[in-house]
Design an enzyme around this catalytic site. Structure first.
Site, PDB file in Angstrom:
ATOM      1  N   GLU A  33       0.833  -1.209   0.000  1.00  0.00           N
ATOM      2  CA  GLU A  33       0.000   0.000   0.000  1.00  0.00           C
ATOM      3  C   GLU A  33       0.865   1.256   0.000  1.00  0.00           C
ATOM      4  O   GLU A  33       0.563   2.226  -0.691  1.00  0.00           O
ATOM      5  CB  GLU A  33      -0.929   0.008   1.224  1.00  0.00           C
ATOM      6  CG  GLU A  33      -2.051  -1.011   1.139  1.00  0.00           C
ATOM      7  CD  GLU A  33      -2.947  -0.805  -0.078  1.00  0.00           C
ATOM      8  OE1 GLU A  33      -3.095   0.338  -0.526  1.00  0.00           O
ATOM      9  OE2 GLU A  33      -3.480  -1.802  -0.586  1.00  0.00           O
ATOM     10  N   TYR A 116      -6.952   5.654   5.005  1.00  0.00           N
ATOM     11  CA  TYR A 116      -6.936   4.774   3.836  1.00  0.00           C
ATOM     12  C   TYR A 116      -6.107   3.517   4.121  1.00  0.00           C
ATOM     13  O   TYR A 116      -6.565   2.385   3.942  1.00  0.00           O
ATOM     14  CB  TYR A 116      -6.392   5.489   2.584  1.00  0.00           C
ATOM     15  CG  TYR A 116      -6.074   4.487   1.524  1.00  0.00           C
ATOM     16  CD1 TYR A 116      -7.093   3.909   0.777  1.00  0.00           C
ATOM     17  CD2 TYR A 116      -4.769   4.015   1.339  1.00  0.00           C
ATOM     18  CE1 TYR A 116      -6.828   2.910  -0.145  1.00  0.00           C
ATOM     19  CE2 TYR A 116      -4.494   3.016   0.435  1.00  0.00           C
ATOM     20  CZ  TYR A 116      -5.526   2.477  -0.313  1.00  0.00           C
ATOM     21  OH  TYR A 116      -5.255   1.468  -1.197  1.00  0.00           O
ATOM     22  N   ASP A 134      -9.910   5.050  -2.082  1.00  0.00           N
ATOM     23  CA  ASP A 134      -8.734   5.614  -2.756  1.00  0.00           C
ATOM     24  C   ASP A 134      -9.205   6.309  -4.042  1.00  0.00           C
ATOM     25  O   ASP A 134     -10.409   6.449  -4.280  1.00  0.00           O
ATOM     26  CB  ASP A 134      -7.694   4.520  -3.036  1.00  0.00           C
ATOM     27  CG  ASP A 134      -8.123   3.584  -4.159  1.00  0.00           C
ATOM     28  OD1 ASP A 134      -9.332   3.576  -4.512  1.00  0.00           O
ATOM     29  OD2 ASP A 134      -7.267   2.873  -4.704  1.00  0.00           O
TER      30      ASP A 134
END
Ligand code: SF4
Length: 342
Positions: A33, A116, A134
């Site tokens: 990520e 997130y 996102d």
């Protein structure tokens, strides 16, 4: 069928086989990520492989030298992400010596992990019921719901988060989030979305109203600040380099002797450049960062060591050991390592 079921069904047909999808290891998911933020999958994949091989667990990343982490990150840009990732790894090892945190509440308390990333890691690694929002998700939802206001305003962002949470079915977060993100990446693309392949088409407001090229709308970004950087190289097989400090671009990366001017001066003459012969222009380049446009010129000159106390002398053959911003690395590969001109 509920939206989530439709999305998951499509995902199982179209999904790409990516290494971070074949693991539930929260460290590897977190690593992916961080690397994939503002980065395309194809560009990020070799970096994920390199980092997961060099640092197979968070402790090894935490114990790595920052220079080494930055050197491995070289070319990916946004170097503050690498520094933050390294700092977060240290924090995790300190606060969670026995395990990598996997719940949203544990993750969100860490400096450097935002909503997130906390939602992504907790849902992908532990199937926690958290909706991930996102850029891909924002695009799908804003088009589907026909949101014509700028998506970077706080109320609109909240509305998108509300819809994302409403679409999520309990117990399916890992698959659901991947499915929604993959639809955004492969079908509801920024330009020319493949609406004829989209399972949401029959209920999509942007498709119905012919607004796919206008949604999502963003308020205009401020113009980029322009900067003029002149770098100087010596001709004797020795270069001078220094590590850039905090508070500016490229923190922690190395650079050659620098003279920054306020405008496009044709030929500044800094104190460290010899006076006997004029510096010779080797190359000029434009380099775009998120908020700045850099005009860079590389010069060759007789360097005056007495005026370069802040710099360390390094043999040309040793430059590979240091992390440089990619634009300096490319230049160095051509003109120094390749002996293109020196
Ligand atoms: S129909 Fe088109 S615009 Fe609507 S969600 Fe699908 S791909 Fe995106």
């Amino acid at each position: 069928m509920k939206i989530s079921e439709v999305l998951i069904k499509k995902y199982l047909d179209i999904k790409r086989d990516l290494p971070w999808r074949n693991t539930r290891d929260p460290y590897l998911i977190w690593l992916s990520e961080v690397i994939l933020q503002q980065t395309r999958v194809n560009q990020g994949l070799p970096y994920f492989n390199a980092f997961s091989e060099a640092y197979p667990d968070v402790r090894q990343l935490a114990e790595a030298e920052e220079d080494e982490v930055l050197r491995l990150w070289q070319g990916l840009g946004y170097y503050s992400r690498a520094r933050n990732m390294h700092a977060t790894a240290k924090q995790i090892v300190e606060k969670f010596p026995d395990h990598f945190p996997v719940t949203y509440d544990e993750l969100i308390r860490l400096k450097g992990i935002g909503p997130y990333t906390a939602a992504a890691v907790s849902s992908f690694a532990a199937n926690e019921d958290r909706a991930v929002v996102d850029g891909n998700v924002i695009r799908v939802i804003s088009r589907f719901a026909g949101i014509t206001e700028p998506v970077n305003s706080t109320p609109v962002r909240r509305e998108i988060e509300r819809i994302a949470a409403a679409w999520l079915q309990p117990g399916t977060a890992a698959l659901h989030n991947q499915a929604l993100m993959e639809l955004g990446a492969l079908i509801c693309k920024p330009q020319n979305p493949l609406c004829h392949e989209c399972p949401l088409q029959s209920a999509c407001a942007a498709f119905r109203d012919g607004l796919t090229d206008r949604i999502p709308l963003k308020t205009k970004a401020a113009p980029k600040k322009e900067r003029y950087l002149h770098y100087y190289l010596g001709a004797e097989g020795i270069q001078y380099i220094r590590k850039r400090g905090a508070g500016d671009i490229w923190q922690g990366l190395y650079e050659f002797p620098l003279c920054e001017t306020g405008g496009p001066d044709p030929e500044p003459l800094p104190s460290f450049a010899g006076r006997e012969t004029a510096p010779q222009l080797l190359q000029q380049a434009k380099h775009t960062l998120s908020h700045q446009l850099l005009h860079i010129r590389f010069w060759q000159t007789e360097l005056q060591a007495g005026h370069l106390q802040d710099y360390e002398a390094v043999a040309d053959s040793e430059l590979d050991r240091y992390g440089f911003p990619i634009v300096l690395r490319k230049f160095s590969d051509v003109f120094i390592a390749g002996k293109g001109l020196l």
